[in-house]
Scaffold this active site. Structure first.
Site, PDB file in Angstrom:
ATOM      1  N   ALA A  69       0.843  -1.192   0.000  1.00 45.95           N
ATOM      2  CA  ALA A  69       0.000   0.000   0.000  1.00 45.95           C
ATOM      3  C   ALA A  69       0.877   1.239   0.000  1.00 45.95           C
ATOM      4  CB  ALA A  69      -0.922   0.002   1.216  1.00 45.95           C
ATOM      5  N   ASP A  70       0.292   2.344  -0.428  1.00 44.93           N
ATOM      6  CA  ASP A  70       0.960   3.630  -0.333  1.00 44.93           C
ATOM      7  C   ASP A  70      -0.077   4.676   0.033  1.00 44.93           C
ATOM      8  OD1 ASP A  70       3.514   5.096  -0.655  1.00 44.93           O
ATOM      9  OD2 ASP A  70       2.312   6.253  -2.072  1.00 44.93           O
ATOM     10  N   THR A  71       0.226   5.466   1.044  1.00 49.83           N
ATOM     11  CA  THR A  71      -0.687   6.512   1.511  1.00 49.83           C
ATOM     12  C   THR A  71      -0.031   7.869   1.310  1.00 49.83           C
ATOM     13  OG1 THR A  71      -1.650   5.047   3.164  1.00 49.83           O
ATOM     14  CG2 THR A  71      -1.964   7.411   3.504  1.00 49.83           C
ATOM     15  N   ALA A 106      -3.520   3.740  -1.932  1.00 53.94           N
ATOM     16  CA  ALA A 106      -3.620   2.722  -2.974  1.00 53.94           C
ATOM     17  C   ALA A 106      -3.187   1.401  -2.365  1.00 53.94           C
ATOM     18  CB  ALA A 106      -2.720   3.077  -4.153  1.00 53.94           C
TER      19      ALA A 106
END
Length: 191
Positions: A69-71, A106
Site C-alpha cells: 500500500a501507499d498513503t 492505494a
C-alpha cells in the site's frame, strides 16, 4: 485465517490487518520512492508506488498472497508524502492548516504464479482547523509527524484539529480494511 505477506513496515497497517483477523508476515523491502512529477495524478502516483512495492514483494512471496500500500496526503492538487525532518513537517502542517484535504491510499494484493495483481484506492476527505504558530509548534513537539504522510498522525492521538468529513477512518490510519477484504475475495475467486 488468511495468511498475507505485508510489504510494509507500518505498524498501523500491521495492527489494522491483525485486528481484521489476518495472519501476517512482514516483509521489509528496499525501494526508492519515485518522484511525484513522474505521475500525472495523485492516484497514479499512489498506485504506481504501491505496484512497485508489490512487484518487489512478489520476488520473495513464493506461493503466499502479498499486500502492499501507499498513503499520501493531497491538498490543493499537491502531493504530500512523509516529511524528511521537523522543518519539512512544519511546512506541511502549515500548508494543511485551515484546509480540506484528502488522504489517498492505494492498495495492491497479488499472488504467484502469474503474477496476478489486483488494486484499488480509497480517498478520505478531512478538514484541519486553522492553527496558530504556537499550536503548530506544540503539535510538532509531540513527534507524531515522523514517518507519516502529510506530517500528522490522526490515529495516535485524539486529534482536536483534524476531523473526517467523508470516508474511512482506517484509510486515514493507513489501510482501507474493507477494500482489502474485497480485493482478497476477488483474488481468491480467480484462483
Amino acid at each position: 485465517m488468511t495468511h498475507l505477506i505485508l510489504a510494509s513496515q507500518s505498524p498501523q497497517r500491521l495492527q489494522l490487518l491483525q485486528e481484521a483477523g489476518y495472519d501476517i508476515s512482514v516483509l521489509a523491502i528496499d525501494y526508492q520512492e519515485p518522484p511525484f512529477h513522474d505521475f500525472p495524478t495523485a492516484e497514479s502516483y499512489a498506485l504506481g508506488t504501491a505496484m512497485l512495492k508489490a512487484s518487489l514483494a512478489a520476488q520473495y512471496a513464493g506461493n503466499e498472497i502479498f499486500l502492499s500500500a501507499d498513503t499520501i496526503v493531497v491538498v490543493e492538487n499537491h502531493i504530500l508524502g512523509k516529511p524528511t525532518n521537523r522543518q519539512h513537517a512544519q511546512q506541511m502542517i502549515m500548508q494543511l492548516s485551515g484546509t480540506e484535504h484528502q488522504v489517498l491510499t492505494a492498495v495492491v494484493v497479488g499472488r504467484l504464479p502469474g503474477p496476478l495483481f489486483l488494486s484499488t484506492f480509497e480517498k478520505t476527505t478531512l478538514r484541519m482547523t486553522p492553527l496558530t504558530p504556537e499550536q503548530v509548534q506544540s503539535y510538532l513537539n509531540e513527534n507524531h509527524w515522523q514517518n507519516k504522510a502529510g506530517g500528522y498522525a490522526f490515529q495516535e492521538i485524539k486529534d482536536p484539529y483534524v476531523q473526517i468529513v467523508k470516508g474511512s477512518v482506517s484509510n486515514v490510519i493507513g489501510l482501507p480494511v474493507t477494500q482489502v477484504g474485497q480485493l482478497l475475495e476477488k483474488l481468491k475467486s480467480i484462483e
